[in-house]
Scaffold this motif. Structure first.
Motif, PDB file in Angstrom:
ATOM      1  N   LEU A 153       0.835  -1.205   0.000  1.00 47.69           N
ATOM      2  CA  LEU A 153       0.000   0.000   0.000  1.00 47.69           C
ATOM      3  C   LEU A 153       0.869   1.253   0.000  1.00 47.69           C
ATOM      4  CD1 LEU A 153      -2.640   1.560   0.203  1.00 47.69           C
ATOM      5  CD2 LEU A 153      -2.701   1.073   2.647  1.00 47.69           C
ATOM      6  N   LEU A 154       1.906   1.259   0.821  1.00 46.98           N
ATOM      7  CA  LEU A 154       2.795   2.431   0.880  1.00 46.98           C
ATOM      8  C   LEU A 154       3.538   2.628  -0.435  1.00 46.98           C
ATOM      9  CD1 LEU A 154       3.952   1.821   4.509  1.00 46.98           C
ATOM     10  CD2 LEU A 154       2.907   3.940   3.724  1.00 46.98           C
ATOM     11  N   LYS A 155       3.949   1.518  -1.056  1.00 46.65           N
ATOM     12  CA  LYS A 155       4.616   1.620  -2.357  1.00 46.65           C
ATOM     13  C   LYS A 155       3.665   2.258  -3.374  1.00 46.65           C
ATOM     14  CE  LYS A 155       6.907  -1.088  -6.010  1.00 46.65           C
ATOM     15  NZ  LYS A 155       6.498  -0.155  -7.055  1.00 46.65           N
ATOM     16  N   THR A 156       2.417   1.795  -3.376  1.00 48.89           N
ATOM     17  CA  THR A 156       1.416   2.332  -4.310  1.00 48.89           C
ATOM     18  C   THR A 156       1.181   3.820  -4.062  1.00 48.89           C
ATOM     19  OG1 THR A 156       0.367   0.205  -4.707  1.00 48.89           O
ATOM     20  CG2 THR A 156      -1.028   2.148  -4.967  1.00 48.89           C
ATOM     21  N   LYS A 158       3.278   5.950  -2.793  1.00 48.73           N
ATOM     22  CA  LYS A 158       4.458   6.702  -3.265  1.00 48.73           C
ATOM     23  C   LYS A 158       4.474   6.795  -4.782  1.00 48.73           C
ATOM     24  CE  LYS A 158       7.579   4.576  -0.606  1.00 48.73           C
ATOM     25  NZ  LYS A 158       8.773   4.244   0.193  1.00 48.73           N
ATOM     26  N   ASP A 159       4.110   5.674  -5.441  1.00 45.77           N
ATOM     27  CA  ASP A 159       4.134   5.640  -6.910  1.00 45.77           C
ATOM     28  C   ASP A 159       3.045   6.517  -7.530  1.00 45.77           C
ATOM     29  OD1 ASP A 159       6.217   3.871  -6.681  1.00 45.77           O
ATOM     30  OD2 ASP A 159       5.057   2.083  -7.215  1.00 45.77           O
ATOM     31  N   LEU A 160       1.939   6.661  -6.821  1.00 41.74           N
ATOM     32  CA  LEU A 160       0.786   7.383  -7.395  1.00 41.74           C
ATOM     33  C   LEU A 160       0.819   8.882  -7.151  1.00 41.74           C
ATOM     34  CD1 LEU A 160      -2.248   5.119  -6.382  1.00 41.74           C
ATOM     35  CD2 LEU A 160      -1.534   5.616  -8.722  1.00 41.74           C
ATOM     36  N   THR A 161       1.468   9.316  -6.070  1.00 39.45           N
ATOM     37  CA  THR A 161       1.323  10.718  -5.667  1.00 39.45           C
ATOM     38  C   THR A 161       2.337  11.628  -6.326  1.00 39.45           C
ATOM     39  OG1 THR A 161       2.646  10.156  -3.716  1.00 39.45           O
ATOM     40  CG2 THR A 161       0.285  10.363  -3.398  1.00 39.45           C
ATOM     41  N   GLY A 162       1.865  12.814  -6.682  1.00 43.13           N
ATOM     42  CA  GLY A 162       2.754  13.887  -7.094  1.00 43.13           C
ATOM     43  C   GLY A 162       2.861  14.881  -5.950  1.00 43.13           C
ATOM     44  N   PRO A 163       3.637  15.953  -6.138  1.00 47.76           N
ATOM     45  CA  PRO A 163       3.822  16.938  -5.065  1.00 47.76           C
ATOM     46  C   PRO A 163       2.518  17.614  -4.637  1.00 47.76           C
ATOM     47  CG  PRO A 163       4.826  17.695  -7.130  1.00 47.76           C
ATOM     48  CD  PRO A 163       4.436  16.270  -7.339  1.00 47.76           C
ATOM     49  N   ASP A 164       1.515  17.637  -5.516  1.00 48.53           N
ATOM     50  CA  ASP A 164       0.265  18.336  -5.182  1.00 48.53           C
ATOM     51  C   ASP A 164      -0.886  17.394  -4.852  1.00 48.53           C
ATOM     52  OD1 ASP A 164       1.517  20.799  -5.727  1.00 48.53           O
ATOM     53  OD2 ASP A 164       1.174  20.477  -7.874  1.00 48.53           O
ATOM     54  N   THR A 165      -0.619  16.079  -4.874  1.00 48.59           N
ATOM     55  CA  THR A 165      -1.701  15.130  -4.590  1.00 48.59           C
ATOM     56  C   THR A 165      -2.082  15.186  -3.114  1.00 48.59           C
ATOM     57  OG1 THR A 165      -0.846  13.641  -6.298  1.00 48.59           O
ATOM     58  CG2 THR A 165      -2.415  12.701  -4.731  1.00 48.59           C
ATOM     59  N   GLU A 181      -1.218  -2.180  16.737  1.00 50.68           N
ATOM     60  CA  GLU A 181       0.174  -2.328  16.309  1.00 50.68           C
ATOM     61  C   GLU A 181       0.302  -2.074  14.800  1.00 50.68           C
ATOM     62  OE1 GLU A 181       3.083  -6.132  15.817  1.00 50.68           O
ATOM     63  OE2 GLU A 181       1.594  -6.254  17.432  1.00 50.68           O
ATOM     64  N   ILE A 182      -0.629  -2.609  14.034  1.00 51.18           N
ATOM     65  CA  ILE A 182      -0.610  -2.431  12.574  1.00 51.18           C
ATOM     66  C   ILE A 182      -0.790  -0.950  12.231  1.00 51.18           C
ATOM     67  CG2 ILE A 182      -1.892  -2.920  10.436  1.00 51.18           C
ATOM     68  CD1 ILE A 182      -2.482  -5.727  11.653  1.00 51.18           C
ATOM     69  N   GLU A 183      -1.732  -0.302  12.942  1.00 52.99           N
ATOM     70  CA  GLU A 183      -1.986   1.126  12.742  1.00 52.99           C
ATOM     71  C   GLU A 183      -0.732   1.959  13.015  1.00 52.99           C
ATOM     72  OE1 GLU A 183      -5.269   2.996  15.151  1.00 52.99           O
ATOM     73  OE2 GLU A 183      -6.359   1.512  13.944  1.00 52.99           O
ATOM     74  N   ARG A 184      -0.095   1.653  14.147  1.00 53.80           N
ATOM     75  CA  ARG A 184       1.095   2.403  14.558  1.00 53.80           C
ATOM     76  C   ARG A 184       2.197   2.248  13.502  1.00 53.80           C
ATOM     77  NH1 ARG A 184       5.542   1.011  16.621  1.00 53.80           N
ATOM     78  NH2 ARG A 184       4.856  -1.123  17.010  1.00 53.80           N
ATOM     79  N   LYS A 185       2.377   1.005  13.040  1.00 51.65           N
ATOM     80  CA  LYS A 185       3.420   0.732  12.054  1.00 51.65           C
ATOM     81  C   LYS A 185       3.133   1.460  10.738  1.00 51.65           C
ATOM     82  CE  LYS A 185       5.720  -3.120   9.717  1.00 51.65           C
ATOM     83  NZ  LYS A 185       5.677  -4.557   9.392  1.00 51.65           N
ATOM     84  N   TYR A 186       1.860   1.460  10.342  1.00 48.13           N
ATOM     85  CA  TYR A 186       1.462   2.114   9.101  1.00 48.13           C
ATOM     86  C   TYR A 186       1.804   3.602   9.142  1.00 48.13           C
ATOM     87  CZ  TYR A 186      -1.851   4.215   5.760  1.00 48.13           C
ATOM     88  OH  TYR A 186      -2.438   4.960   4.765  1.00 48.13           O
ATOM     89  N   PHE A 187       1.413   4.274  10.231  1.00 45.67           N
ATOM     90  CA  PHE A 187       1.647   5.715  10.308  1.00 45.67           C
ATOM     91  C   PHE A 187       3.133   6.040  10.472  1.00 45.67           C
ATOM     92  CE2 PHE A 187      -2.956   5.744  11.169  1.00 45.67           C
ATOM     93  CZ  PHE A 187      -3.314   6.601  10.141  1.00 45.67           C
ATOM     94  N   GLU A 188       3.851   5.123  11.128  1.00 41.91           N
ATOM     95  CA  GLU A 188       5.303   5.294  11.260  1.00 41.91           C
ATOM     96  C   GLU A 188       5.961   5.251   9.879  1.00 41.91           C
ATOM     97  OE1 GLU A 188       7.761   2.339  13.631  1.00 41.91           O
ATOM     98  OE2 GLU A 188       6.673   3.439  15.208  1.00 41.91           O
ATOM     99  N   LEU A 189       5.621   4.223   9.105  1.00 37.51           N
ATOM    100  CA  LEU A 189       6.198   4.070   7.760  1.00 37.51           C
ATOM    101  C   LEU A 189       5.770   5.223   6.854  1.00 37.51           C
ATOM    102  CD1 LEU A 189       5.588   0.235   7.250  1.00 37.51           C
ATOM    103  CD2 LEU A 189       7.827   1.337   7.458  1.00 37.51           C
ATOM    104  N   LEU A 190       4.514   5.605   6.968  1.00 43.30           N
ATOM    105  CA  LEU A 190       3.969   6.672   6.140  1.00 43.30           C
ATOM    106  C   LEU A 190       4.738   7.976   6.352  1.00 43.30           C
ATOM    107  CD1 LEU A 190       1.534   6.884   4.188  1.00 43.30           C
ATOM    108  CD2 LEU A 190       0.163   7.652   6.110  1.00 43.30           C
ATOM    109  N   GLN A 191       5.100   8.243   7.610  1.00 43.74           N
ATOM    110  CA  GLN A 191       5.750   9.515   7.923  1.00 43.74           C
ATOM    111  C   GLN A 191       7.172   9.632   7.393  1.00 43.74           C
ATOM    112  OE1 GLN A 191       4.961  10.996  12.011  1.00 43.74           O
ATOM    113  NE2 GLN A 191       3.134   9.718  11.910  1.00 43.74           N
ATOM    114  N   MET A 192       7.712   8.530   6.857  1.00 44.72           N
ATOM    115  CA  MET A 192       9.033   8.636   6.236  1.00 44.72           C
ATOM    116  C   MET A 192       8.964   9.486   4.968  1.00 44.72           C
ATOM    117  SD  MET A 192      10.121   4.686   6.947  1.00 44.72           S
ATOM    118  CE  MET A 192      11.689   4.678   6.065  1.00 44.72           C
ATOM    119  N   ASP A 193       7.848   9.398   4.255  1.00 48.82           N
ATOM    120  CA  ASP A 193       7.730  10.109   2.968  1.00 48.82           C
ATOM    121  C   ASP A 193       6.620  11.143   2.915  1.00 48.82           C
ATOM    122  OD1 ASP A 193       9.654   8.517   1.107  1.00 48.82           O
ATOM    123  OD2 ASP A 193       8.523   6.994   2.220  1.00 48.82           O
ATOM    124  N   PHE A 194       5.742  11.129   3.919  1.00 49.86           N
ATOM    125  CA  PHE A 194       4.549  11.972   3.860  1.00 49.86           C
ATOM    126  C   PHE A 194       4.377  12.818   5.117  1.00 49.86           C
ATOM    127  CE2 PHE A 194       3.689   8.357   1.085  1.00 49.86           C
ATOM    128  CZ  PHE A 194       3.085   8.935  -0.024  1.00 49.86           C
TER     129      PHE A 194
END
Length: 223
Positions: A153-156, A158-165, A181-194
């Motif tokens: 999901l995170l790969k998708t 990253k691949d789909l978004t542009g700077p204004d998405t 735990e899954i929620e925490r991990k998701y938001f942790e990973l997400l915050q690396m790029d978003f």
């Protein structure tokens, strides 16, 4: 408290209606009519987070007219079809086995659409070339519940978004089992790029809101 009671009633009616038509009222005209399926896993009923996100779109907080919108894990298509009634050009995406349900729901509601809406297969983690250029909005309701699906999901995303998405992610906070735990991990990973910003509850639809359903506004970090 009327809201909580109403919400419980809606959830009960949704359970009773599995496999039948769920009506989602709209501010601007006739209700959406959404078919559900009793069998076939999680994608086949209208989840509360989808209702909350669909009704949030109606508040007009995010201008959708003539914007390109992509819904991930669309399930019944409730959120994406609502966006299309608000003038957006929408692609609702999910796995192959949900295309028939999505197509039925698009067909049932096409007379309410003022933008456009089509259904396509998109498997998280796989090539997204056909969904380029990046959409203005990506919509997601209740897409975080399998640990195995987080990385794809995170790969998708990253691949789909542009700077204004702008990504609008709505999820119900669940306290059972591995969910926190899954929620925490998701938001942790997400915050690396978003960058993430929670939309306050008082900005949600007055009726379709709940303390444990969150809407998060997500953007790519500017490099």
């Amino acid at each position: 408290e009327g809201g909580r009671e109403g919400r419980r009633r809606r959830r009960l009616s949704a359970a009773a209606m599995a496999g039948f038509v769920r009506e989602l009222e709209r501010r601007g005209g006739p209700a959406l009519r959404l078919e559900q399926r009793a069998a076939g896993g999680v994608g086949c009923v209208v989840w509360d987070a989808a209702l909350v996100l669909a009704k949030f779109l109606e508040t007009g907080a995010c201008p959708l007219a003539r914007r390109d919108v992509l819904e991930l894990g669309a399930g019944t298509g409730a959120v994406g079809i609502m966006a299309a009634t608000l003038g957006a050009n929408v692609t609702v995406t999910d796995l192959e086995e949900l295309q028939e349900l999505l197509t039925v729901n698009i067909e049932n509601n096409k007379h309410l659409v003022t933008g456009s809406v089509r259904a396509k297969v998109l498997k998280w983690g796989e090539d997204v070339t056909e969904f380029q250029p990046p959409p203005d909005y990506i919509l997601m309701a209740d897409c975080i519940y399998y640990e195995e699906s987080l990385e794809p999901l995170l790969k998708t995303l990253k691949d789909l978004t542009g700077p204004d998405t702008c990504i609008l992610c709505c999820y119900e906070q669940r306290t059972m089992g591995k969910n926190p735990e899954i929620e925490r991990k998701y938001f942790e990973l997400l915050q690396m790029d978003f960058e993430l910003e929670e939309i306050p509850l008082d900005k949600h639809d007055e009726e379709y809101r709940s303390e444990d359903i969150h809407i998060v506004n997500i953007h790519r970090k500017q490099t």
